[in-house]
Design an enzyme around this catalytic site. Structure first.
Site, PDB file in Angstrom:
ATOM      1  CG  HIS A 141      -4.199  -0.858   7.765  1.00 35.38           C
ATOM      2  ND1 HIS A 141      -3.662  -1.672   6.801  1.00 35.38           N
ATOM      3  CD2 HIS A 141      -3.223   0.025   8.084  1.00 35.38           C
ATOM      4  CE1 HIS A 141      -2.411  -1.298   6.557  1.00 35.38           C
ATOM      5  NE2 HIS A 141      -2.130  -0.266   7.313  1.00 35.38           N
ATOM      6  CE  LYS A 163      -1.382   2.124   4.220  1.00 31.37           C
ATOM      7  NZ  LYS A 163      -0.222   2.500   4.992  1.00 31.37           N
ATOM      8  CG  ASP A 215      -0.982   6.108   7.469  1.00 32.00           C
ATOM      9  OD1 ASP A 215      -0.183   5.547   6.699  1.00 32.00           O
ATOM     10  OD2 ASP A 215      -0.860   6.076   8.714  1.00 32.00           O
ATOM     11  CD  GLU A 219      -0.549   3.525  14.439  1.00 35.74           C
ATOM     12  OE1 GLU A 219       0.525   2.968  14.211  1.00 35.74           O
ATOM     13  OE2 GLU A 219      -1.055   4.371  13.687  1.00 35.74           O
ATOM     14  CE  LYS A 261       0.279   7.524  12.080  1.00 34.60           C
ATOM     15  NZ  LYS A 261       0.370   6.056  12.205  1.00 34.60           N
TER      16      LYS A 261
HETATM   17  C1  BG6 Z   1       0.886   1.426   8.325  1.00 31.74           C
HETATM   18  C2  BG6 Z   1       0.698   2.914   8.438  1.00 31.74           C
HETATM   19  O1  BG6 Z   1       0.258   0.937   7.165  1.00 31.74           O
HETATM   20  O2  BG6 Z   1       0.338   0.779   9.465  1.00 31.74           O
HETATM   21  C3  BG6 Z   1       1.350   3.412   9.703  1.00 31.74           C
HETATM   22  O3  BG6 Z   1       1.272   3.543   7.313  1.00 31.74           O
HETATM   23  C4  BG6 Z   1       0.835   2.648  10.902  1.00 31.74           C
HETATM   24  O4  BG6 Z   1       1.107   4.803   9.879  1.00 31.74           O
HETATM   25  C5  BG6 Z   1       0.952   1.155  10.683  1.00 31.74           C
HETATM   26  O5  BG6 Z   1       1.609   3.049  12.029  1.00 31.74           O
HETATM   27  C6  BG6 Z   1       0.266   0.397  11.799  1.00 31.74           C
HETATM   28  O6  BG6 Z   1       0.540  -0.973  11.666  1.00 31.74           O
HETATM   29  P1  BG6 Z   1       0.590  -1.920  12.943  1.00 31.74           P
HETATM   30  O7  BG6 Z   1       0.776  -3.283  12.372  1.00 31.74           O
HETATM   31  O8  BG6 Z   1       1.738  -1.460  13.773  1.00 31.74           O
HETATM   32  O9  BG6 Z   1      -0.711  -1.748  13.640  1.00 31.74           O
END
Ligand code: BG6
Length: 483
Positions: A241, A149, A236, A217, A337
């Site tokens: 996701h 992505k 993002d 996050e 975030k």
């Molecule tokens: C990524 C985003 O696709 O996924 C990031 O670009 C994000 O900004 C990350 O921090 C989160 O992934 P995970 O697996 O740590 O939850």
């Protein structure tokens, strides 16, 4: 031992952050845990002027940084790791083709190739065209293309990129990665839903009050201001996701577990998402604060961020799915975030009993709704909240939970990239996003991309702007459950 079929794993962007932090360690874990050491060689491709030995050092360091220290590591790097510099221009792809053939001849490989694009999106088109024009889109074995992505920047660019890819590769060769789909508990969602009819029978508008998907996050944007300033939270996290997780929660049961059947159902439910109203969206941006006792700067103070930036780092969205199953049920998506902790969770809140006969203070209904919490990370598992009578003479209710913790029962979880790379080697597209899914998802969020109101500020280390709870009328939420 799995049937990975002998292949060459080519990483474009082989010296980059994704390759070093995720792909190389995942590949090595596959070799260690799935015994595929004789099945696969790694060919790093990048613009830096390195040779095989330099790249072996880079690979070894990446593995050590990821915590691998086993004795076989040096020998594996020595025998199975190669590097090819890719300059500008078409000639470079012809040189790459020659190099791949020579490695395959030396290793007696049948011509199975994986091209993994761990590249900035701006380089996707030229790489796809370069591969195609050099004839690297087909071989004497199979050829698979893996794309990270973001797939496009909006609907129009996603359609263009998909069309360009299809000029050279058949959809059956294309593996679009959304690493959330590789997470064990995300896959477990399918198993949970479609092997426990007890839950499937209440998984609908008659019994479900609301569904909330939360991806919190602790991290800020780190050193990615350049990317994040133009991407923002919708591109993002949400378009990919969160929407993928939503699709797995809300899709209809497929007629089989075959990749195409599952992907057909996911597309259908994404297409059924009603247009999102602007009043149903709350944007936020973190200000300075403290997380786990450590002071962290606000978004506008991060390196590379405009001091008046309106880019959102948090969003809460209420949306509806126009299907018979979900008509009228609100779905809340929330991600941000610099929240107090890393947590990805789905909360399915069930309806209270139609008639309340157990009352608390001032005659209010004392019955809390049942909530099914599915935690995708960090403590993967399920919890079902239900009411019990608290000990004592009077009938007072208390909430308790039935729990399953993946860690307690099964121990080590494979990293998402491990799962996904193995699937690519095995030719299983179930956990990859089909071109029509990507486009359906952009179609929902495209109208929000130009909507950039001044975001609500929230202090780093808090659960986002209060406006998200207030304006979206979340009521009983995992927010309140987890905090
Ligand atoms: C990524 C985003 O696709 O996924 C990031 O670009 C994000 O900004 C990350 O921090 C989160 O992934 P995970 O697996 O740590 O939850």
């Amino acid at each position: 031992m799995v049937d990975a079929e002998r292949n060459i794993f080519v990483i474009f962007g082989g010296t980059g952050d994704l390759a070093r932090r995720k792909l190389i360690p995942a590949l090595y874990n596959l070799i260690t845990f799935h015994d595929i050491s004789s099945e696969c060689v790694l060919l790093g491709v990048a613009s830096r002027d390195l040779d095989d030995d330099d790249y072996r050092v880079l690979t070894r360091d990446a593995l050590r940084d990821a915590g691998n220290s086993d004795a076989a590591l040096e020998a594996w790097c020595e025998e199975n790791v190669f590097y090819q510099r890719l300059g500008r221009g078409f000639g470079s792809f012809e040189e790459l083709s020659t190099r791949i053939e020579s490695i395959e001849t030396d290793q007696s490989f049948p011509g199975n190739r994986i091209f993994y694009m761990a590249l900035p999106p701006a380089l996707f088109p030229t790489t796809v065209v370069g591969l195609g024009e050099a004839g690297l889109n087909e071989s004497s074995g199979w050829t698979r293309l893996v794309i990270e992505k973001p797939i496009g920047n909006d609907l129009e660019s996603a359609i263009e990129l998909n069309a360009l890819v299809h000029d050279y590769f058949d959809e059956s060769q294309v593996y679009r990665i959304d690493h959330y789909l590789g997470k064990e508990t995300v896959q477990n969602l399918l198993a949970f839903r479609f092997s426990n009819p007890m839950f499937e029978s209440v998984w609908n508008r008659d019994r479900v009050e609301s569904v909330e998907i939360t991806v919190a996050e602790e991290l800020g944007i780190g050193s990615r201001a350049g990317y994040y300033e133009s991407a923002g939270v919708i591109r993002d996290m949400v378009q990919n996701h969160l929407t993928q997780v939503l699709a797995l929660v809300a899709m209809e049961p497929p007629i089989s577990f075959a990749a195409e059947q599952i992907r057909n159902e996911k597309v259908k439910v994404i297409e059924a998402i009603a247009p999102i109203r602007r009043e149903s969206v709350v944007f936020g941006q973190y200000e300075s604060g403290s997380i786990d006792g450590v002071d962290v700067p606000g978004y506008q103070e991060e390196d590379g961020v405009d001091e008046d930036s309106h880019t959102a780092t948090f969003v809460g969205i209420e949306l509806r799915i126009d299907t018979w199953r979900w008509q009228g049920v609100p779905f809340f998506l929330r991600t941000g975030k610099r929240l107090p902790k890393r947590l990805t969770e789905i909360a399915v809140t069930f309806q209270r009993p139609p008639l309340c006969i157990i009352h608390g203070r001032r005659d209010s209904c004392a019955v809390e709704p049942n909530i099914l919490l599915i935690t995708l990370q960090p403590n993967e598992g399920f919890a079902l909240r239900f009411n019990v009578k608290a000990p004592g003479d009077s009938v007072e209710l208390d909430s308790q939970a039935l729990r399953f913790s993946h860690d307690d029962v099964y121990g080590r979880l494979a990293d998402a990239y491990e799962t996904l790379i193995l699937d690519v080697m095995e030719g299983d597209q179930t956990l990859f996003v089909r071109s029509d899914e990507v486009e359906a998802s952009w179609r929902i969020y495209d109208p929000l991309l130009d909507y950039r109101p001044e975001p609500h500020r929230y202090e780093a280390g808090t659960w986002g702007p209060g406006a998200a709870d207030r304006d979206l009328k979340l009521g009983e939420t995992p927010w309140t459950v987890v905090t």
